[in-house]
Each structure stands twice: as structure tokens, then as C-alpha cells.
Motif scaffolding. Structure first.
Motif, PDB file in Angstrom:
ATOM      1  N   GLU A  42       0.836  -1.204   0.000  1.00 20.82           N
ATOM      2  CA  GLU A  42       0.000   0.000   0.000  1.00 20.82           C
ATOM      3  C   GLU A  42       0.871   1.254   0.000  1.00 20.82           C
ATOM      4  O   GLU A  42       0.608   2.211  -0.734  1.00 20.82           O
ATOM      5  CB  GLU A  42      -0.935  -0.005   1.198  1.00 20.82           C
ATOM      6  CG  GLU A  42      -1.910   1.176   1.199  1.00 20.82           C
ATOM      7  CD  GLU A  42      -2.974   1.080   2.290  1.00 20.82           C
ATOM      8  OE1 GLU A  42      -3.728   2.057   2.458  1.00 20.82           O
ATOM      9  OE2 GLU A  42      -3.041   0.029   2.973  1.00 20.82           O
ATOM     10  N   GLY A  43       1.928   1.235   0.796  1.00 20.96           N
ATOM     11  CA  GLY A  43       2.864   2.357   0.800  1.00 20.96           C
ATOM     12  C   GLY A  43       3.607   2.489  -0.515  1.00 20.96           C
ATOM     13  O   GLY A  43       3.887   3.604  -0.977  1.00 20.96           O
ATOM     14  N   ALA A  44       3.908   1.344  -1.143  1.00 17.12           N
ATOM     15  CA  ALA A  44       4.604   1.377  -2.439  1.00 17.12           C
ATOM     16  C   ALA A  44       3.734   2.016  -3.502  1.00 17.12           C
ATOM     17  O   ALA A  44       4.235   2.766  -4.363  1.00 17.12           O
ATOM     18  CB  ALA A  44       4.994  -0.038  -2.853  1.00 17.12           C
ATOM     19  N   PHE A  45       2.416   1.730  -3.479  1.00 14.16           N
ATOM     20  CA  PHE A  45       1.512   2.379  -4.424  1.00 14.16           C
ATOM     21  C   PHE A  45       1.525   3.897  -4.250  1.00 14.16           C
ATOM     22  O   PHE A  45       1.455   4.653  -5.216  1.00 14.16           O
ATOM     23  CB  PHE A  45       0.082   1.860  -4.243  1.00 14.16           C
ATOM     24  CG  PHE A  45      -0.184   0.516  -4.845  1.00 14.16           C
ATOM     25  CD1 PHE A  45       0.290   0.183  -6.107  1.00 14.16           C
ATOM     26  CD2 PHE A  45      -0.927  -0.436  -4.155  1.00 14.16           C
ATOM     27  CE1 PHE A  45       0.038  -1.058  -6.678  1.00 14.16           C
ATOM     28  CE2 PHE A  45      -1.189  -1.686  -4.715  1.00 14.16           C
ATOM     29  CZ  PHE A  45      -0.700  -1.990  -5.965  1.00 14.16           C
ATOM     30  N   ALA A  46       1.621   4.328  -3.018  1.00 10.96           N
ATOM     31  CA  ALA A  46       1.532   5.768  -2.735  1.00 10.96           C
ATOM     32  C   ALA A  46       2.857   6.485  -2.933  1.00 10.96           C
ATOM     33  O   ALA A  46       2.901   7.595  -3.480  1.00 10.96           O
ATOM     34  CB  ALA A  46       1.037   5.981  -1.298  1.00 10.96           C
ATOM     35  N   GLU A  47       3.960   5.851  -2.514  1.00 10.45           N
ATOM     36  CA  GLU A  47       5.231   6.571  -2.470  1.00 10.45           C
ATOM     37  C   GLU A  47       6.369   5.874  -3.211  1.00 10.45           C
ATOM     38  O   GLU A  47       7.443   6.459  -3.374  1.00 10.45           O
ATOM     39  CB  GLU A  47       5.651   6.767  -1.001  1.00 10.45           C
ATOM     40  CG  GLU A  47       4.638   7.579  -0.197  1.00 10.45           C
ATOM     41  CD  GLU A  47       5.024   7.674   1.260  1.00 10.45           C
ATOM     42  OE1 GLU A  47       6.052   7.058   1.642  1.00 10.45           O
ATOM     43  OE2 GLU A  47       4.316   8.357   2.016  1.00 10.45           O
ATOM     44  N   GLY A  48       6.175   4.639  -3.636  1.00  9.58           N
ATOM     45  CA  GLY A  48       7.247   3.899  -4.277  1.00  9.58           C
ATOM     46  C   GLY A  48       8.171   3.254  -3.264  1.00  9.58           C
ATOM     47  O   GLY A  48       8.072   3.486  -2.064  1.00  9.58           O
ATOM     48  N   ILE A  49       9.089   2.413  -3.780  1.00  9.84           N
ATOM     49  CA  ILE A  49      10.101   1.745  -2.962  1.00  9.84           C
ATOM     50  C   ILE A  49      11.465   2.230  -3.429  1.00  9.84           C
ATOM     51  O   ILE A  49      11.786   2.165  -4.618  1.00  9.84           O
ATOM     52  CB  ILE A  49      10.022   0.210  -3.119  1.00  9.84           C
ATOM     53  CG1 ILE A  49       8.656  -0.316  -2.681  1.00  9.84           C
ATOM     54  CG2 ILE A  49      11.142  -0.471  -2.359  1.00  9.84           C
ATOM     55  CD1 ILE A  49       8.411  -0.277  -1.199  1.00  9.84           C
ATOM     56  N   GLY A  50      12.286   2.698  -2.505  1.00  9.23           N
ATOM     57  CA  GLY A  50      13.594   3.230  -2.874  1.00  9.23           C
ATOM     58  C   GLY A  50      14.607   2.138  -3.194  1.00  9.23           C
ATOM     59  O   GLY A  50      14.567   1.053  -2.622  1.00  9.23           O
ATOM     60  N   PHE A  51      15.510   2.412  -4.139  1.00  4.38           N
ATOM     61  CA  PHE A  51      16.605   1.495  -4.453  1.00  4.38           C
ATOM     62  C   PHE A  51      17.760   2.276  -5.065  1.00  4.38           C
ATOM     63  O   PHE A  51      17.620   3.460  -5.418  1.00  4.38           O
ATOM     64  CB  PHE A  51      16.145   0.371  -5.385  1.00  4.38           C
ATOM     65  CG  PHE A  51      15.953   0.799  -6.833  1.00  4.38           C
ATOM     66  CD1 PHE A  51      16.873   0.455  -7.804  1.00  4.38           C
ATOM     67  CD2 PHE A  51      14.848   1.555  -7.205  1.00  4.38           C
ATOM     68  CE1 PHE A  51      16.707   0.847  -9.122  1.00  4.38           C
ATOM     69  CE2 PHE A  51      14.665   1.945  -8.524  1.00  4.38           C
ATOM     70  CZ  PHE A  51      15.603   1.594  -9.486  1.00  4.38           C
ATOM     71  N   ASP A  52      18.915   1.615  -5.165  1.00  8.98           N
ATOM     72  CA  ASP A  52      20.125   2.229  -5.709  1.00  8.98           C
ATOM     73  C   ASP A  52      20.149   2.039  -7.223  1.00  8.98           C
ATOM     74  O   ASP A  52      20.517   0.975  -7.718  1.00  8.98           O
ATOM     75  CB  ASP A  52      21.362   1.597  -5.067  1.00  8.98           C
ATOM     76  CG  ASP A  52      22.668   2.173  -5.610  1.00  8.98           C
ATOM     77  OD1 ASP A  52      22.613   3.131  -6.410  1.00  8.98           O
ATOM     78  OD2 ASP A  52      23.739   1.658  -5.235  1.00  8.98           O
ATOM     79  N   GLY A  53      19.757   3.065  -7.962  1.00  4.09           N
ATOM     80  CA  GLY A  53      19.691   2.972  -9.415  1.00  4.09           C
ATOM     81  C   GLY A  53      21.036   2.852 -10.086  1.00  4.09           C
ATOM     82  O   GLY A  53      21.125   2.376 -11.224  1.00  4.09           O
ATOM     83  N   SER A  54      22.121   3.247  -9.419  1.00  5.07           N
ATOM     84  CA  SER A  54      23.442   3.205 -10.055  1.00  5.07           C
ATOM     85  C   SER A  54      23.941   1.780 -10.234  1.00  5.07           C
ATOM     86  O   SER A  54      24.895   1.541 -10.983  1.00  5.07           O
ATOM     87  CB  SER A  54      24.454   3.998  -9.228  1.00  5.07           C
ATOM     88  OG  SER A  54      24.691   3.368  -7.976  1.00  5.07           O
ATOM     89  N   SER A  55      23.298   0.818  -9.558  1.00  7.18           N
ATOM     90  CA  SER A  55      23.699  -0.580  -9.680  1.00  7.18           C
ATOM     91  C   SER A  55      23.020  -1.286 -10.847  1.00  7.18           C
ATOM     92  O   SER A  55      23.318  -2.447 -11.122  1.00  7.18           O
ATOM     93  CB  SER A  55      23.374  -1.333  -8.372  1.00  7.18           C
ATOM     94  OG  SER A  55      24.093  -0.774  -7.293  1.00  7.18           O
ATOM     95  N   ILE A  56      22.095  -0.613 -11.536  1.00 10.07           N
ATOM     96  CA  ILE A  56      21.355  -1.195 -12.641  1.00 10.07           C
ATOM     97  C   ILE A  56      21.861  -0.590 -13.946  1.00 10.07           C
ATOM     98  O   ILE A  56      22.036   0.622 -14.051  1.00 10.07           O
ATOM     99  CB  ILE A  56      19.839  -0.925 -12.511  1.00 10.07           C
ATOM    100  CG1 ILE A  56      19.322  -1.395 -11.139  1.00 10.07           C
ATOM    101  CG2 ILE A  56      19.073  -1.582 -13.643  1.00 10.07           C
ATOM    102  CD1 ILE A  56      19.392  -2.881 -10.919  1.00 10.07           C
ATOM    103  N   GLU A  57      22.085  -1.442 -14.963  1.00  5.80           N
ATOM    104  CA  GLU A  57      22.635  -0.992 -16.242  1.00  5.80           C
ATOM    105  C   GLU A  57      21.841   0.177 -16.836  1.00  5.80           C
ATOM    106  O   GLU A  57      20.680   0.039 -17.206  1.00  5.80           O
ATOM    107  CB  GLU A  57      22.626  -2.148 -17.251  1.00  5.80           C
ATOM    108  CG  GLU A  57      23.689  -3.200 -17.009  1.00  5.80           C
ATOM    109  CD  GLU A  57      25.029  -2.804 -17.595  1.00  5.80           C
ATOM    110  OE1 GLU A  57      25.194  -1.633 -17.975  1.00  5.80           O
ATOM    111  OE2 GLU A  57      25.907  -3.659 -17.675  1.00  5.80           O
ATOM    112  N   GLY A  58      22.500   1.346 -16.866  1.00  2.28           N
ATOM    113  CA  GLY A  58      21.949   2.473 -17.602  1.00  2.28           C
ATOM    114  C   GLY A  58      20.934   3.319 -16.875  1.00  2.28           C
ATOM    115  O   GLY A  58      20.443   4.307 -17.425  1.00  2.28           O
ATOM    116  N   LEU A  59      20.583   2.995 -15.610  1.00  2.00           N
ATOM    117  CA  LEU A  59      19.516   3.764 -14.961  1.00  2.00           C
ATOM    118  C   LEU A  59      19.998   5.075 -14.367  1.00  2.00           C
ATOM    119  O   LEU A  59      19.332   6.096 -14.467  1.00  2.00           O
ATOM    120  CB  LEU A  59      18.833   2.925 -13.872  1.00  2.00           C
ATOM    121  CG  LEU A  59      17.889   1.826 -14.351  1.00  2.00           C
ATOM    122  CD1 LEU A  59      17.089   1.284 -13.178  1.00  2.00           C
ATOM    123  CD2 LEU A  59      16.926   2.328 -15.435  1.00  2.00           C
ATOM    124  N   ALA A  60      21.154   5.063 -13.684  1.00  2.00           N
ATOM    125  CA  ALA A  60      21.600   6.300 -13.031  1.00  2.00           C
ATOM    126  C   ALA A  60      23.099   6.251 -12.804  1.00  2.00           C
ATOM    127  O   ALA A  60      23.696   5.178 -12.710  1.00  2.00           O
ATOM    128  CB  ALA A  60      20.877   6.486 -11.691  1.00  2.00           C
TER     129      ALA A  60
END
Length: 445
Positions: A42-60
Motif C-alpha cells: 500500500e505504501g509502495a503504491f503511494a510513495e514507491g520503494i527506494g533502491f540504488d539505481g546506479s547498480s542497474i545498467e543504464g539507470l543512473a
């Protein structure tokens, strides 16, 4: 909270779902997943779930690593291969920045942006993919060549064949997840199969393709074999394509249909084809993104290698299938260059952008290719104005690098990362000394 989100939360409770996986892809189309507890959804629908985008190819990049995954409630499905109870479900997620704005690095957003541009002109983009793949015996070593599960051919019916059982299990699982299948059959290569998904809007289709790949691999593992979407896994047999039928609709009206016109194809449809053809070479690095992709295209066995269109001509890159009398909605075109390992979000985005450019600029459709293009000589093709598609990933990279259309469609972040990644892939490939070279040149003077 909207009704879809309420439905998801209620279903999770009623079906004893203990794990919820949020799926998204990196720029290259690799599926990523993070599991959340049902209580956190329910919280994820409202605010999202945080993660480290720099560890994913091309995201950040490292200095802008904080990102959010925001689940899309409309994509909720229970994963049938994870058992009945307690269950596991999945939702596709959009990637957001900390201020909750869309991330320009999210391939799903790249497609959503292209679809929005078409929607602003009153058009909806529909796609229907024919997905080919190989089934191989489990390998005991990466040094041994892959062994197909059978030696059957196109449309072959093999009593008690592995592929029969496989396709039945895979289709049952796909349909239990709400993914409709139109056709399935053995393809031309040994161990090669094709499953065609039903028409859907392009975003739903791209989500379905990502799910399809996962289901195919899961079912294969359950049966003690493995599945591959590699464009050209066997040198002397056909590669695996993802021929995609596409159409544009204005509300309930098929914008590609015009009663009484040649092939029942409207001016809009002709301009769309012209756009695909004119920009075919510069979008190839996206629709055919691997070094191996060009071995499928130039390795014979029915893969299109030249920029042309034809009516019911399977040697053409773009085909206009036979119109079914009384079925105006079925008028469509088939783009045959796409392969089964493309990132579907990016591939459909650039295909749509190319077609829409043809409509906006009213590109003139070149003459139809009526001959078997594969059997023409280079001189004959040149005299007919039929150009080749890129012959290698390196060639495709250089054409993409100078493409305003691809840069605008992908956005600066994805465009730059994609090019850097593909250049690195080509450099690594170029440095290899292959068995072919050793066999040909090692003992020559």
C-alpha cells in the motif's frame, strides 16, 4: 487509492500471497526484480520503494543513485510457477526519481512517452508479436555446443515430442497470467519453436513479452531443458526473430484500412510503412541490439536483410499480409527485422516514432518489391532502389549515432548509455580470435 490498487490488496489477502515482486527492465531489456512484503505494498503504491539505481545498467550515475520503483496495479498477476500457497505475485513498476517524476532512463517510460505523442494525435498503437526461440538439452559445460531437443522442422508434428509438451505447458501458464496466445508451432530449426501473442496495445505487449521470456525459461527448467532467445544460436539453421504485426487505431477505427484501396491499405498505412523503411537502418541498433543479431540477418534462412516492402512477400523487411474480406480491423503491416532478444519497450518506441514520422512528413512509399529479394543480385537490388540493412552492430551503431529520430525518441540519457554499451560490446567482440580464424589462418604461410 484507486480501485485497481484496492483489488490488488484484497486479492493478496484472499489468495494468501506472501511475496510481491516488482518487475522492471534495465536499458538493455534485462528483467530486474525486487520483492516486497504484502504489508509494504500500500505504501509502495503511494510513495514507491527506494533502491540504488546506479547498480542497474543504464539507470543512473553514482552521484544520482536514489530512485524509486512505483508498482503499476493494472499489471498484477500471480506467478503460477511459484506454487499455490503461500503464493507469489508480480507487478510491473515504473522507475521514478525522488521527487516522483518519471525517470528518463526507464525503458517503459520511453515507450509510454512515444505512445503519448501518438495519443495526442488521436492514435493508439497495437502490436502482435510472433516470438521464436530454441529449446536445447541442458549443457554440462559452456565449452560444448548446444544440442537441440529434437530434429523436427517447420510445422512438424512429432508424436510425444518434447516441444509439444513444452508448448502446452508454457501456453497454459501464459494464459493463467492473462496473456492470450493465438498460435504455436514448431519452427524451421531443430528445437526451434514459435508462440504468437494476441494483439494488444504496445505497452501491454511489451510487458507481456518480458513475462513471456520468463515463463518460457521457467517451464524449460521445470522440464530439464533450457530455452534461448539468442538471435542466431546455430550457424547452419535459422535465427530467432520476433516478427511484429502493427496497426494504428483512431478510436474503434483502423487507421490503416481503406476500403477499395490496393491491399485495403490507407494513406496513413502507406506513410507509416514509408517511415519504417526510411529510418530502418538507423533504428537497427535498437531492434537488433547484439553482435549476434546481424548473424541472423545476414545468415540466410528467411531473415530480412534489405530495406523493402511487399504484399505477402516474406523476403521483404515489411510485409502487408493478405486482407481478410469483411474484417477491416485486420488490416495491418508486419515488420520482420526485429529479433527475439530486443528490449521490446525501446524497439516498439523507435518503430512507432519512425512510422509516425512517415505520417507527419507524408513520406512517399517506394515501389513494392515483387521478387524474392534474397535471390536477387546486389546489382539487381541497387537497380530497384533496395538498400541493405546494416551488416554488423558496428555499422548500426554509426547510423544510430547520427539519428535525430532515435536520439529524440530514446531521450539523451538512454541514447548515450545505449551507444556506449554497444560500442563496448563491439570492441570486446572485435578483440576475439575465433575458431573460424584459427581454422582458416593458423597454418597458412
Amino acid at each position: 487509492m484507486d480501485r485497481q490498487q484496492e483489488f490488488v490488496l484484497r486479492t493478496i489477502e484472499e489468495r494468501d500471497i506472501r511475496f510481491v515482486r516488482l518487475w522492471f527492465t534495465d536499458v538493455l531489456g534485462m528483467l530486474k526484480s525486487v520483492a516486497v512484503a504484502p504489508a509494504e505494498l500500500e505504501g509502495a503504491f503511494a510513495e514507491g520503494i527506494g533502491f540504488d539505481g546506479s547498480s542497474i545498467e543504464g539507470l543512473a550515475r553514482v552521484f544520482e543513485a536514489d530512485m524509486l520503483v512505483l508498482p503499476d496495479a493494472s499489471t498484477f498477476q500471480i506467478l503460477p510457477w511459484r506454487g499455490e500457497s503461500p503464493g507469489t505475485a508480480r507487478l510491473f513498476a515504473d522507475i521514478r526519481l525522488p521527487d516522483n517524476t518519471a525517470s528518463a532512463a526507464d525503458p517503459r517510460f520511453v515507450l509510454q512517452r512515444a505512445l503519448t505523442k501518438a495519443a495526442d494525435k488521436g492514435l493508439t498503437f497495437y502490436t502482435h508479436p510472433e516470438i521464436e526461440f530454441y529449446l536445447f538439452e541442458q549443457r554440462t559445460s559452456t565449452d560444448t555446443p548446444p544440442v537441440p531437443v529434437d530434429n523436427a522442422g517447420f510445422f512438424d508434428h512429432v508424436p510425444h515430442g518434447t516441444a509439444h509438451d513444452f508448448r502446452r505447458a508454457a501456453i497454459t501458464m501464459l494464459e493463467s497470467m492473462g496473456i492470450s496466445v493465438e498460435f504455436s508451432h514448431h519452427e524451421a530449426g531443430p528445437g526451434q519453436n514459435e508462440i504468437d501473442l494476441r494483439y494488444a496495445d504496445a505497452l501491454s505487449t511489451a510487458d507481456n513479452i518480458m513475462t513471456f521470456r520468463t515463463v518460457i525459461k521457467e517451464v524449460a527448467l521445470e522440464q530439464g531443458i533450457f530455452a534461448s532467445f539468442m538471435p542466431k544460436p546455430l550457424a547452419n539453421h535459422p535465427g530467432s526473430g520476433m516478427h511484429t504485426h502493427v496497426s494504428l487505431f483512431e478510436g474503434d477505427r483502423n487507421a490503416f484500412h481503406e476500403a477499395g484501396a490496393p491491399y485495403q491499405l490507407s494513406r496513413t498505412g502507406k506513410h507509416f510503412i514509408a517511415g519504417i523503411l526510411r529510418h530502418a537502418c538507423e533504428i537497427s541498433a535498437v531492434t537488433n541490439q547484439w553482435v549476434n543479431s546481424y548473424k541472423r540477418m545476414w545468415g540466410g534462412a528467411e531473415a530480412p536483410a534489405h530495406v523493402c516492402w511487399g504484399h505477402n512477400n516474406r523476403s521483404a523487411m515489411v510485409r502487408v499480409p493478405m486482407h481478410k474480406p469483411g474484417k477491416d480491423q485486420s488490416t495491418r503491416i508486419e515488420v520482420r527485422s526485429l529479433d527475439a532478444a530486443a528490449n521490446p519497450y525501446l524497439a516498439y518506441a523507435v518503430m512507432l516514432a519512425a512510422g509516425m514520422k512517415g505520417i507527419e512528413e507524408e513520406y512517399e512509399l517506394p515501389p513494392e518489391a515483387e521478387d524474392d529479394v534474397w535471390n536477387l543480385t546486389d546489382r539487381e537490388r541497387r537497380s530497384l532502389g533496395i538498400d541493405p540493412l546494416p551488416a554488423s552492430l558496428d555499422h548500426a551503431i554509426h547510423l544510430m549515432e547520427n539519428s535525430e529520430l532515435v536520439a529524440e525518441t530514446l531521450g539523451e540519457h538512454v541514447f548515450d548509455f545505449f551507444l556506449r554499451n554497444k560500442k563496448a560490446e563491439w570492441a570486446a567482440y572485435r578483440d576475439q580470435v575465433t575458431q573460424f580464424e584459427l581454422d582458416q589462418y593458423l597454418h597458412r604461410p
